[in-house]
Write an enzyme that holds these catalytic residues in place. Sequence first.
Site, PDB file in Angstrom:
ATOM      1  N   ASP A  67     -57.188  16.889  18.611  1.00 22.68           N
ATOM      2  CA  ASP A  67     -57.642  18.118  19.053  1.00 22.68           C
ATOM      3  C   ASP A  67     -56.645  19.106  18.476  1.00 22.68           C
ATOM      4  OD1 ASP A  67     -55.702  17.683  20.751  1.00 22.68           O
ATOM      5  OD2 ASP A  67     -56.530  18.304  22.607  1.00 22.68           O
ATOM      6  N   SER A  68     -55.699  19.022  17.737  1.00 23.76           N
ATOM      7  CA  SER A  68     -54.843  19.788  16.968  1.00 23.76           C
ATOM      8  C   SER A  68     -55.868  20.749  15.937  1.00 23.76           C
ATOM      9  CB  SER A  68     -53.578  19.312  16.399  1.00 23.76           C
ATOM     10  OG  SER A  68     -54.138  18.262  15.838  1.00 23.76           O
ATOM     11  N   ASP A 106     -59.403  12.286  19.750  1.00 22.83           N
ATOM     12  CA  ASP A 106     -58.902  12.855  21.101  1.00 22.83           C
ATOM     13  C   ASP A 106     -59.887  13.550  22.062  1.00 22.83           C
ATOM     14  OD1 ASP A 106     -56.088  12.976  21.423  1.00 22.83           O
ATOM     15  OD2 ASP A 106     -55.787  14.650  20.047  1.00 22.83           O
ATOM     16  N   LYS A 136     -57.921   8.947  22.405  1.00 18.81           N
ATOM     17  CA  LYS A 136     -57.021   9.463  23.244  1.00 18.81           C
ATOM     18  C   LYS A 136     -56.947  10.477  24.203  1.00 18.81           C
ATOM     19  CE  LYS A 136     -53.455  11.615  20.586  1.00 18.81           C
ATOM     20  NZ  LYS A 136     -53.427  12.742  21.571  1.00 18.81           N
ATOM     21  N   GLU A 138     -54.654  12.861  27.298  1.00 18.73           N
ATOM     22  CA  GLU A 138     -53.449  13.412  27.794  1.00 18.73           C
ATOM     23  C   GLU A 138     -53.229  13.097  29.244  1.00 18.73           C
ATOM     24  OE1 GLU A 138     -52.518  17.386  26.246  1.00 18.73           O
ATOM     25  OE2 GLU A 138     -53.130  16.728  24.273  1.00 18.73           O
ATOM     26  N   GLU A 205     -44.626  12.669  23.046  1.00 16.84           N
ATOM     27  CA  GLU A 205     -44.268  13.763  22.285  1.00 16.84           C
ATOM     28  C   GLU A 205     -43.506  14.770  22.827  1.00 16.84           C
ATOM     29  OE1 GLU A 205     -48.006  16.328  21.227  1.00 16.84           O
ATOM     30  OE2 GLU A 205     -46.894  17.729  20.414  1.00 16.84           O
TER      31      GLU A 205
HETATM   32  O1  KIV Z   1     -53.705  16.565  18.492  1.00 17.00           O
HETATM   33  C1  KIV Z   1     -52.885  16.037  18.023  1.00 17.00           C
HETATM   34  O2  KIV Z   1     -52.677  16.118  16.738  1.00 17.00           O
HETATM   35  C2  KIV Z   1     -52.034  15.016  18.709  1.00 17.00           C
HETATM   36  C3  KIV Z   1     -50.894  14.634  18.107  1.00 17.00           C
HETATM   37  C4  KIV Z   1     -49.995  15.554  17.529  1.00 17.00           C
HETATM   38  C5  KIV Z   1     -50.132  13.352  18.263  1.00 17.00           C
HETATM   39  O3  KIV Z   1     -52.326  14.900  19.731  1.00 17.00           O
END
Ligand code: KIV
Length: 289
Positions: A67-68, A106, A136, A138, A205
């Site tokens: 989600d970056s 994510d 994924k 969090e 992280e």
């Molecule tokens: O959103 C993302 O890119 C991430 C990575 C930095 C692990 O969660």
Amino acid sequence: MSTTFQLDTSTSRANPTPQPMRRLTVPALRKRKSGGVTAEPLVMLTAYTARQAQLLDEHCDLLLVGDSLGQVIYGLPSTIPVTLEMMANHGAAVVRGSYRAVVAVDMPFGSYEASPSQAFESAAYLMKASGAAAVKLEGGEAMAETVEFLVQRGVPVMGHVGLTPQAVNVLGGYGARGRSEAEAGKIVGDARALDRAGAFAIVVEGVMEPIAVAVTEAVACPAIGIGASARCDGQVLVTEDMLGMFERVPRFVKRYDDLAGRIAQAAAAYAGEVRARTFPGAAQTYPPE
Ligand code: KIV
């Protein structure tokens, strides 16, 4: 025979051709850590587009549609505004552009925290819409029940502990976590809870290195570090960070290229030639028959 589609990289346009199924699987990656040892570290990079996935696929075990992308692709101030639809669309592009790596998408902020059922609905939508094999999310102990619920219903889950960017408004920033003993203990406890719940891997992280090592030793599944330790079972970076696309370089990023500089150079050369009317040249124009 099961097939997947690989983009034909010999053309500049997507031209899917069926390939024998060669994609790695989540169980195969999980098994890379056995008896606490990972002989070959897991390689993960973020990917958001089909072309990026094509270029990264053969080098990676996992492609993370992080989600970056909110910040990297959309110029948002954080990952908070990222939506399920954004993740599904970019996830589908990355799946179309890859055929070897496991693609994990994510779960964006607000799509899974309310309840295990909400998480399942969101994860099922992401997997159906994108074709990705895993999600994924969090959070640690608070998410363990949700992780177990998802895994028992056919959703492979990667956890994410330590600095969890979706919690930026609670944490107050993106600084490394685990500076106090209590916080260090909580991060290790969070990772243990996710591991027990059935996460197939856990991203660690932005933590003090000894905490990353403690997490790696505490969990049976692979711990994948970012701003963590070389002793983790694998590593992940945001691809644009490691390619040198941004001026700001966090401590944990190693730049393997200066793509921003090279793009600026290429754009300047193009602009110069357009203004001098030397582009297009004979090689780029169609002569009369
Ligand atoms: O959103 C993302 O890119 C991430 C990575 C930095 C692990 O969660």
